[in-house]
Scaffold this active site. Structure first.
Site, PDB file in Angstrom:
ATOM      1  N   HIS A 270       0.763  -1.198   0.082  1.00 23.63           N
ATOM      2  CA  HIS A 270       0.003   0.111   0.119  1.00 23.63           C
ATOM      3  C   HIS A 270       0.935   1.550   0.120  1.00 23.63           C
ATOM      4  O   HIS A 270       0.742   2.147  -0.934  1.00 23.63           O
ATOM      5  CB  HIS A 270      -1.082   0.063   1.238  1.00 23.63           C
ATOM      6  CG  HIS A 270      -1.913   1.149   1.251  1.00 23.63           C
ATOM      7  ND1 HIS A 270      -3.135   1.023   0.855  1.00 23.63           N
ATOM      8  CD2 HIS A 270      -1.737   2.491   1.946  1.00 23.63           C
ATOM      9  CE1 HIS A 270      -3.756   2.286   1.226  1.00 23.63           C
ATOM     10  NE2 HIS A 270      -2.862   3.003   1.690  1.00 23.63           N
ATOM     11  N   GLU A 271       1.771   1.378   0.776  1.00 22.48           N
ATOM     12  CA  GLU A 271       2.645   2.547   0.991  1.00 22.48           C
ATOM     13  C   GLU A 271       3.580   2.732  -0.058  1.00 22.48           C
ATOM     14  O   GLU A 271       3.802   3.866  -0.623  1.00 22.48           O
ATOM     15  CB  GLU A 271       3.410   2.457   2.310  1.00 22.48           C
ATOM     16  CG  GLU A 271       2.595   2.361   3.528  1.00 22.48           C
ATOM     17  CD  GLU A 271       1.367   3.469   3.753  1.00 22.48           C
ATOM     18  OE1 GLU A 271       1.454   4.350   2.999  1.00 22.48           O
ATOM     19  OE2 GLU A 271       0.455   3.215   4.225  1.00 22.48           O
ATOM     20  N   HIS A 274       1.631   4.371  -2.769  1.00 24.10           N
ATOM     21  CA  HIS A 274       1.711   6.202  -2.485  1.00 24.10           C
ATOM     22  C   HIS A 274       3.151   6.340  -2.993  1.00 24.10           C
ATOM     23  O   HIS A 274       3.213   7.528  -3.679  1.00 24.10           O
ATOM     24  CB  HIS A 274       1.306   6.272  -0.998  1.00 24.10           C
ATOM     25  CG  HIS A 274       0.186   6.134  -0.720  1.00 24.10           C
ATOM     26  ND1 HIS A 274      -0.858   7.065  -0.809  1.00 24.10           N
ATOM     27  CD2 HIS A 274      -0.393   5.546   0.606  1.00 24.10           C
ATOM     28  CE1 HIS A 274      -1.960   6.760  -0.330  1.00 24.10           C
ATOM     29  NE2 HIS A 274      -1.769   5.925   0.393  1.00 24.10           N
ATOM     30  N   GLU A 300      -4.864   7.721  -2.885  1.00 21.99           N
ATOM     31  CA  GLU A 300      -5.523   6.256  -2.426  1.00 21.99           C
ATOM     32  C   GLU A 300      -5.878   5.394  -3.610  1.00 21.99           C
ATOM     33  O   GLU A 300      -5.616   4.369  -3.280  1.00 21.99           O
ATOM     34  CB  GLU A 300      -6.795   6.759  -1.586  1.00 21.99           C
ATOM     35  CG  GLU A 300      -6.858   5.837  -0.216  1.00 21.99           C
ATOM     36  CD  GLU A 300      -5.898   5.533   0.811  1.00 21.99           C
ATOM     37  OE1 GLU A 300      -5.455   4.566   1.327  1.00 21.99           O
ATOM     38  OE2 GLU A 300      -4.980   6.451   0.812  1.00 21.99           O
TER      39      GLU A 300
END
Ligand code: ZN
Length: 506
Positions: A270-271, A274, A300
């Site tokens: 997830h990170e 980003h 997101e």
């Protein structure tokens, strides 16, 4: 001053403000990762000092005068028509943030900050003691401050729109209602259908997974996905996050639990999503406010696309599972890539948002959105909030909340006055699948690339179509430009149906 001199000065002022923001972010990153416990008090003062300096920069009258001299006003933020498109986009972004910062009287900002500190402390106490009444008056105060701010920003009639606009520029209740109504209906139906089937076997996930090996796998994985280690790093923190400390310094964090490999693993993916966005802004936007995400929801969309659409797909694990099994031969003995894929996609309605799976997550957001909307329209009183929360929890997820601590008090956001923030999470899911649909149209064999570890293929497409734009477009414009359609929930719902029907034999 000539137009060029004015532009040079504007870029210089913008650059300085970004430096102040990054210095402050560095201190906050350090606080979450390495700061010794006793350092917290001084650190809070240091951060407050820097935030004050940043605010001075953002409200600098010279910035206002320069914007105006270039023709940028609240009514026509793009400024002079003879300017280049990039310059005009920068003027729009800077005008908006300048207006936002200057329209709030310093006294109001100081009062709200003080109230926020008290409110957060009250929320911690209320949650610990499972007593909503300890938090209720503070919540009312935070709502009142948020309304006042939104009105000063020009949203007199529907203050809630001003709060949505803060995280998702240009977003309104009307648009979200249009998008969330079918989403709510279809997701509750799908959740019910899945809950009626027998649960998938994920017992192998409850075993011991040595943390040092989780870290080895995670560090390799982020590099495989395209994270440039010369321009960033991974560290540990209580709550995973991504922060940008400079054009070539993007930090991500994760946490590892020996008995829960999925938590660390999927936070890294997830990170990394980003971070790949932050690393992908083009050279011509370097050092300016346009080298930024288009909105929180678009950000997101990138993280969730990597985490869920790519990272929880079968081709992904067909490619990577052998390596995982090599590192964790004990818990994964006799398990196949297909078993693992099923395990990481288990659906189970839960009371807690942060524990929610891909199917039920957006229902947690819809619940909060509906309550926020009613709190701000005056339809719902703070005192009635726990009751309405619990009723909606039954309606949307079929679950009875046992305590307020695990119900209305579970998130920190409202105690900080962060209203209008939650919808961006669900919008991110929807944007992500719309973008993915466009990608699949252009690259029909994307699954083969993912299976063979060619992550540069989806990354290259995202760089070219999304990252390249930085903050030049509003989120709604960006989605239309990239996908040819206005935001809606169809791509996301189609994706869920196609993925979960075979998994749950629907
Ligand atoms: Zn995120």
């Amino acid at each position: 001053m000539s137009k060029q001199e004015l532009l040079d000065r504007l870029y210089e002022l913008d650059r300085q403000n970004r430096h102040w923001a990054h210095i402050s972010a560095l201190l906050q990153w350090d606080q979450e990762t390495y700061l010794p416990p006793a350092g917290v008090e001084d650190r809070a003062e240091q951060v407050a000092l820097l935030e004050g300096r940043l605010h001075e920069g953002q409200t600098n009258p010279e910035l206002g005068r320069t914007l105006e001299a270039l023709g940028s006003t609240s009514e026509n933020p793009w400024g002079d028509e003879s300017l280049t498109p990039v310059n005009r986009d920068l003027l729009r972004v800077l005008r908006k943030s300048y207006d936002r910062a200057t329209r709030l009287p310093a006294e109001l900002v100081a009062q709200a900050a003080k109230a926020e500190a008290l409110s957060q402390a009250a929320w911690v106490r209320a949650r610990k003691q499972n007593d909503f009444s300890l938090f209720a008056p503070h919540l009312q105060t935070m709502i009142d401050f948020a309304k006042q701010k939104a009105r000063l920003w020009g949203f007199e009639e529907l203050p809630y729109n001003g709060l949505l606009d803060l995280h998702e520029s240009g977003m309104t209740v009307d648009t979200i209602d249009r998008v969330f109504t079918p989403l709510r209906r279809e997701l509750t139906a799908l959740t019910k259908k899945i809950a009626a089937r027998s649960p998938v076997d994920r017992s192998f996930l409850d075993c011991e997974y040595p943390v040092d090996r989780q870290d080895r796998f995670g560090q390799d994985l982020m590099k495989t996905l395209g994270f440039e280690v010369q321009r960033g790093r991974l560290d540990l923190s209580a709550h995973p996050f991504t922060t940008t400390l400079g054009t070539d310094d993007i930090r991500i964090t994760t946490r590892y639990f020996p008995k829960n490999i999925l938590s660390g693993l999927f936070s890294i993916i997830h990170e990394t999503g980003h971070a790949l966005y932050e690393m992908g802004f083009p050279p011509e936007l370097r050092g300016t406010s346009l080298a930024d995400g288009a909105s929180m929801g678009i950000h997101e969309s990138q993280s969730r696309l990597w985490e869920n659409v790519i990272g929880r797909s079968l081709p992904f694990w067909e490619g990577l599972f052998p390596r995982l099994q090599e590192l964790f031969s004990e818990p994964l003995k006799g398990i196949t890539a297909q078993d693992f894929y099923r395990g990481v996609n288990a659906v189970k309605p839960s009371l807690i948002r942060v524990d929610a799976d891909e199917v039920t997550y957006s229902l947690h957001i819809i619940l909060r959105y509906e309550l926020e909307k009613r709190l701000f329209s005056g339809d719902l009183s703070v005192d009635a909030l726990p009751r309405e929360w619990n009723a909606l929890m039954v309606e949307l997820l079929g679950l009875e909340s046992e305590t307020d601590a695990d119900g209305v008090l579970q998130d920190v956001h409202w105690s900080m006055g962060a209203f209008g923030y939650f919808p961006s999470y669900a919008l991110g899911n929807l944007y992500g699948l719309q973008i993915w649909e466009a990608l699949k149209n252009d690259v029909p064999d994307i699954d083969d690339h993912i299976q063979t570890g060619r992550f540069d293929v989806p990354l290259g497409w995202l760089r070219d179509r999304v990252h390249r734009l930085g903050a030049r477009l509003l989120p709604l414009e960006l989605i239309e430009t990239v996908t040819g359609k206005a935001p809606d929930s169809r791509a996301f719902l189609d994706y869920l149906t196609k993925k979960y029907s075979p998994l749950y034999d629907l």
